[in-house]
Motif scaffolding. Structure first.
Motif, PDB file in Angstrom:
ATOM      1  N   UNK A  73       0.975  -1.080  -0.060  1.00 41.02           N
ATOM      2  CA  UNK A  73      -0.070  -0.132   0.053  1.00 41.02           C
ATOM      3  C   UNK A  73       0.995   1.184   0.049  1.00 41.02           C
ATOM      4  N   UNK A  74       0.359   2.415   0.328  1.00 38.75           N
ATOM      5  CA  UNK A  74       1.191   3.576   0.130  1.00 38.75           C
ATOM      6  C   UNK A  74       2.092   3.929   1.178  1.00 38.75           C
ATOM      7  N   UNK A  75       2.061   2.940   2.401  1.00 38.91           N
ATOM      8  CA  UNK A  75       3.072   3.088   3.170  1.00 38.91           C
ATOM      9  C   UNK A  75       4.339   2.479   2.448  1.00 38.91           C
ATOM     10  N   UNK A  76       4.368   1.532   1.686  1.00 40.45           N
ATOM     11  CA  UNK A  76       5.649   0.977   0.970  1.00 40.45           C
ATOM     12  C   UNK A  76       6.198   2.151   0.414  1.00 40.45           C
ATOM     13  N   UNK A  77       5.645   3.292  -0.382  1.00 37.17           N
ATOM     14  CA  UNK A  77       6.277   4.646  -0.728  1.00 37.17           C
ATOM     15  C   UNK A  77       6.811   5.539   0.301  1.00 37.17           C
ATOM     16  N   UNK A  78       6.062   5.403   1.440  1.00 37.38           N
ATOM     17  CA  UNK A  78       6.964   6.139   2.456  1.00 37.38           C
ATOM     18  C   UNK A  78       8.060   5.635   3.247  1.00 37.38           C
ATOM     19  N   UNK A  79       8.198   4.325   3.407  1.00 39.90           N
ATOM     20  CA  UNK A  79       9.346   3.712   4.011  1.00 39.90           C
ATOM     21  C   UNK A  79      10.460   4.288   3.443  1.00 39.90           C
ATOM     22  N   UNK A  80      10.800   4.588   1.959  1.00 41.61           N
ATOM     23  CA  UNK A  80      11.946   5.251   1.641  1.00 41.61           C
ATOM     24  C   UNK A  80      12.387   6.672   2.116  1.00 41.61           C
ATOM     25  N   UNK A  81      11.013   7.331   2.164  1.00 39.51           N
ATOM     26  CA  UNK A  81      11.050   8.752   2.634  1.00 39.51           C
ATOM     27  C   UNK A  81      11.809   8.657   4.195  1.00 39.51           C
TER      28      UNK A  81
END
Ligand SMILES: Cc1cc2nc3c(=O)[nH]c(=O)nc-3n(C[C@H](O)[C@H](O)[C@H](O)COP(=O)(O)O)c2cc1C
Length: 183
Positions: A64-72
């Motif tokens: 989900x969108x958390x997977x795009x937040x991990x890199x941040x």
């Protein structure tokens, strides 16, 4: 240049948490930091269900969108966690977000968060600072577990309606100065 991820965990845009976190961000930007602001309410973040796939193959299974937040998170030096007090705890948005930090507890991923710094920003309605104690302890213990240094806290009692915090000039100045010190 310091990279800061500023996380707003209130569902209320332009509310007290948003204003407080933005003020910290402003102070940091004024001293040259790069700040990325994140409104958790804008994202679909599923609950961690303890599947522990992140332990087996380093990736989170939720896709989900958390997977795009991990890199941040991984790319930041400092994370600002903003949440109002909701029933003596953080908001559901913030709790779900932090639950997904279990990803960083796998042996391979611990190094990706260890050593970062964090700040918490917590407004609430009641007048006693004691009201925020469970939220402060939640962050103190969780961050210590992850070996993240809690370097600043802005606790603001006595704010209820959207934008009430604008009346608390002293606290907002404190927030701005904290931001400056982070950079
Ligand atoms: C569901 C809910 C639960 C709340 N629980 C508490 C509480 O336990 N103690 C308190 O002092 N304020 C409580 N409040 C008030 C908020 O902390 C307060 O209005 C805060 O300023 C909201 O921040 P915001 O503008 O960023 O959303 C609660 C508000 C809501 C909506």
């Amino acid at each position: 240049m310091k990279k800061i991820l500023a996380v707003v965990g209130s569902p209320r845009r332009n509310g007290n948490t948003h204003i407080l976190v933005s003020r910290i961000a402003e102070g940091a930007r004024a001293k040259g930091a790069m700040v990325d602001e994140l409104y958790l309410g804008d994202f679909t973040i599923k609950e961690c269900d303890g599947c522990h796939k992140c332990w087996e193959r380093k990736e989170c299974s939720k896709n989900d969108e958390m997977c795009n937040i991990y890199p941040k998170i991984i790319q930041s030096d400092i994370i600002i966690f903003g949440t109002p007090v909701y029933w003596y705890g953080p908001t559901g948005l913030m709790k779900v977000f932090i639950d997904r930090f279990v990803y960083f507890n796998s042996p391979e991923n611990r190094e990706k968060i260890k050593g970062k710094s964090a700040v918490i920003a917590v407004p609430f309605e009641e007048e006693s600072p004691e009201t925020a104690r469970p939220v402060v302890e939640f962050f103190e213990k969780s961050l210590a577990y992850l070996e993240v240094k809690l370097v600043g806290k802005i606790i603001v009692p006595g704010v209820s309606g959207r934008g009430d915090i604008l009346q608390k000039a002293k606290r907002l100045k404190e927030a701005y100065e904290l931001g400056q010190s982070l950079a």
